[in-house]
Design a protein around this motif. Structure first.
Motif, PDB file in Angstrom:
ATOM      1  N   THR A 241      -3.666   1.695   9.466  1.00 34.39           N
ATOM      2  CA  THR A 241      -2.867   2.619   9.919  1.00 34.39           C
ATOM      3  C   THR A 241      -2.384   2.320  11.078  1.00 34.39           C
ATOM      4  N   THR A 242      -2.876   1.736  12.296  1.00 30.45           N
ATOM      5  CA  THR A 242      -2.750   1.660  13.489  1.00 30.45           C
ATOM      6  C   THR A 242      -2.006   0.204  13.555  1.00 30.45           C
ATOM      7  N   GLY A 243      -2.099  -0.483  12.675  1.00 31.55           N
ATOM      8  CA  GLY A 243      -1.340  -1.862  12.643  1.00 31.55           C
ATOM      9  C   GLY A 243      -2.053  -3.187  13.171  1.00 31.55           C
ATOM     10  N   ASP A 244      -3.253  -2.818  13.185  1.00 32.57           N
ATOM     11  CA  ASP A 244      -4.324  -3.753  13.429  1.00 32.57           C
ATOM     12  C   ASP A 244      -4.635  -4.705  12.320  1.00 32.57           C
ATOM     13  N   MET A 245      -4.515  -4.113  11.109  1.00 29.91           N
ATOM     14  CA  MET A 245      -4.673  -5.054   9.787  1.00 29.91           C
ATOM     15  C   MET A 245      -3.464  -4.544   8.956  1.00 29.91           C
ATOM     16  N   SER A 246      -3.135  -5.533   7.967  1.00 24.45           N
ATOM     17  CA  SER A 246      -2.089  -5.337   6.802  1.00 24.45           C
ATOM     18  C   SER A 246      -2.901  -4.687   5.636  1.00 24.45           C
ATOM     19  N   LEU A 247      -2.251  -3.479   5.308  1.00 22.11           N
ATOM     20  CA  LEU A 247      -3.206  -2.969   4.332  1.00 22.11           C
ATOM     21  C   LEU A 247      -2.886  -3.761   3.039  1.00 22.11           C
ATOM     22  N   ALA A 248      -1.592  -4.245   2.784  1.00 25.80           N
ATOM     23  CA  ALA A 248      -1.627  -5.130   1.640  1.00 25.80           C
ATOM     24  C   ALA A 248      -2.610  -6.485   1.642  1.00 25.80           C
ATOM     25  N   LEU A 249      -2.894  -6.855   2.801  1.00 22.55           N
ATOM     26  CA  LEU A 249      -3.848  -8.029   2.867  1.00 22.55           C
ATOM     27  C   LEU A 249      -5.103  -7.506   2.394  1.00 22.55           C
ATOM     28  N   VAL A 250      -5.523  -6.281   3.107  1.00 21.61           N
ATOM     29  CA  VAL A 250      -6.868  -5.708   3.051  1.00 21.61           C
ATOM     30  C   VAL A 250      -7.069  -5.637   1.415  1.00 21.61           C
ATOM     31  N   ILE A 251      -6.286  -4.952   0.703  1.00 18.53           N
ATOM     32  CA  ILE A 251      -6.298  -4.451  -0.689  1.00 18.53           C
ATOM     33  C   ILE A 251      -6.554  -5.962  -1.390  1.00 18.53           C
ATOM     34  N   THR A 252      -5.808  -6.872  -1.105  1.00 25.38           N
ATOM     35  CA  THR A 252      -5.817  -8.181  -1.826  1.00 25.38           C
ATOM     36  C   THR A 252      -6.927  -8.874  -1.664  1.00 25.38           C
ATOM     37  N   VAL A 253      -7.261  -8.933  -0.409  1.00 24.81           N
ATOM     38  CA  VAL A 253      -8.743  -9.520   0.003  1.00 24.81           C
ATOM     39  C   VAL A 253      -9.900  -8.913  -0.662  1.00 24.81           C
ATOM     40  N   ALA A 254      -9.758  -7.606  -0.741  1.00 24.10           N
ATOM     41  CA  ALA A 254     -10.864  -6.841  -1.199  1.00 24.10           C
ATOM     42  C   ALA A 254     -11.155  -6.973  -2.872  1.00 24.10           C
ATOM     43  N   ALA A 255     -10.072  -7.020  -3.336  1.00 25.42           N
ATOM     44  CA  ALA A 255      -9.925  -7.373  -4.832  1.00 25.42           C
ATOM     45  C   ALA A 255     -10.292  -8.649  -5.302  1.00 25.42           C
ATOM     46  N   LEU A 256      -9.985  -9.630  -4.505  1.00 23.14           N
ATOM     47  CA  LEU A 256     -10.298 -10.879  -4.922  1.00 23.14           C
ATOM     48  C   LEU A 256     -11.846 -11.085  -4.655  1.00 23.14           C
ATOM     49  N   ALA A 257     -12.187 -10.736  -3.472  1.00 19.52           N
ATOM     50  CA  ALA A 257     -13.836 -10.938  -2.921  1.00 19.52           C
ATOM     51  C   ALA A 257     -14.396 -10.046  -4.217  1.00 19.52           C
ATOM     52  N   ALA A 258     -14.273  -8.856  -4.605  1.00 21.88           N
ATOM     53  CA  ALA A 258     -15.027  -8.211  -5.593  1.00 21.88           C
ATOM     54  C   ALA A 258     -15.017  -9.114  -6.880  1.00 21.88           C
ATOM     55  N   LEU A 259     -13.726  -9.233  -7.495  1.00 21.97           N
ATOM     56  CA  LEU A 259     -13.720 -10.065  -8.551  1.00 21.97           C
ATOM     57  C   LEU A 259     -14.540 -11.440  -8.526  1.00 21.97           C
TER      58      LEU A 259
END
Length: 202
Positions: A51-69
Motif C-alpha cells: 500500500t506504500t509502494g514498497d512492494m507490488s501487491l500483484a507480485l506478493v499474491i503471485t509469489v505467495a500462491a506459487l509458494a504455498a502450492l
C-alpha cells in the motif's frame, strides 16, 4: 494500528526490504512440508507494504500462491514417497499420524482446506495427505482451494481492511476453528451442488 501488528511489521519489514520476494516464497513454501516459518506474518506485512509502494501487491499474491502450492505439493509427495522414513526417524509421531489419518479419511478435502488456517496443523497436514495416500486429484483440488482462500484472506485481506485489521484479527484468532468449519462446510455444499448439477445435465 494495534501494537502487536506494528511490532510484527517493524520486525519483518527490514527482512523483506533486504530479501524481498525470495524470502516470502521460501518462508511460505517450507511450511508446506513441516518446517515452521513466519510465512503468514510475512504475507500480511508484504501485503501492507504494497500500500506504500514498497512492494507490488500483484507480485506478493503471485509469489505467495506459487509458494504455498509448491510447498504443499512437496509435503504431499514427501509423505507419500518417504512416509516410512519419517516414521522411523520419529519426525512424525504416531499420535499425530493417527489424527491426520482420521481427519483425512473422514473429511478429505475439507480437512485439507481447514488445516491451511491452523498453526501447527498446516505444517503437517500436507505430509499427512501423502502418508494417508490421499488420491492425487482430490489433493490437487484441495491444495488449490486452500491456497486460494488463504492468499485472499492474508494477502488481499490486509489491504482491503487495513483500517479494521485489529478487530478482524482478534475475531479470527478467537473463533479460528468455528470460522473455518463454517466456511469449509459452505464450500463443501457448493462443491456437492456443482457435482450434482453436472451429473443431472449429463
Amino acid at each position: 494500528m494495534p501494537e502487536a501488528l506494528q511490532h510484527i511489521i517493524n520486525e519483518m519489514t527490514p527482512w523483506l526490504s533486504q530479501y524481498g520476494y525470495l524470502l516470502l516464497f521460501i518462508a511460505i513454501a517450507v511450511e508446506g512440508f513441516g518446517i515452521p516459518a513466519p510465512g503468514q506474518s510475512l504475507l500480511i506485512v508484504a501485503s501492507l507494504n504494497s500500500t506504500t509502494g514498497d512492494m507490488s501487491l500483484a507480485l506478493v499474491i503471485t509469489v505467495a500462491a506459487l509458494a504455498a502450492l509448491t510447498g504443499n505439493s512437496v509435503g504431499y509427495f514427501l509423505g507419500r514417497r518417504f512416509g516410512h522414513l519419517l516414521r522411523d526417524k520419529g519426525w512424525i509421531k504416531p499420535n499425530l499420524e493417527a489424527k491426520l489419518h482420521n481427519s483425512i479419511d473422514r473429511y478429505g478435502i475439507t480437512a485439507l482446506v481447514i488445516s491451511r488456517f491452523i498453526e501447527g496443523l498446516k505444517q503437517f497436514m500436507f505430509i499427512g495427505c501423502g502418508l494417508a495416500e490421499m488420491p492425487l486429484k482430490p489433493f490437487i483440488i484441495g491444495n488449490i482451494l486452500a491456497t486460494s482462500l488463504w492468499v485472499c484472506l492474508f494477502g488481499l485481506g490486509p489491504v482491503l481492511i487495513r483500517n479494521e485489521i485489529a478487530p478482524a484479527l482478534a475475531f479470527y484468532h478467537q473463533h479460528e476453528y468455528s470460522t473455518w468449519m463454517i466456511v469449509s462446510l459452505q464450500l463443501s455444499l457448493l462443491l456437492l451442488y456443482c457435482l450434482h448439477m453436472r451429473r443431472k445435465n449429463r
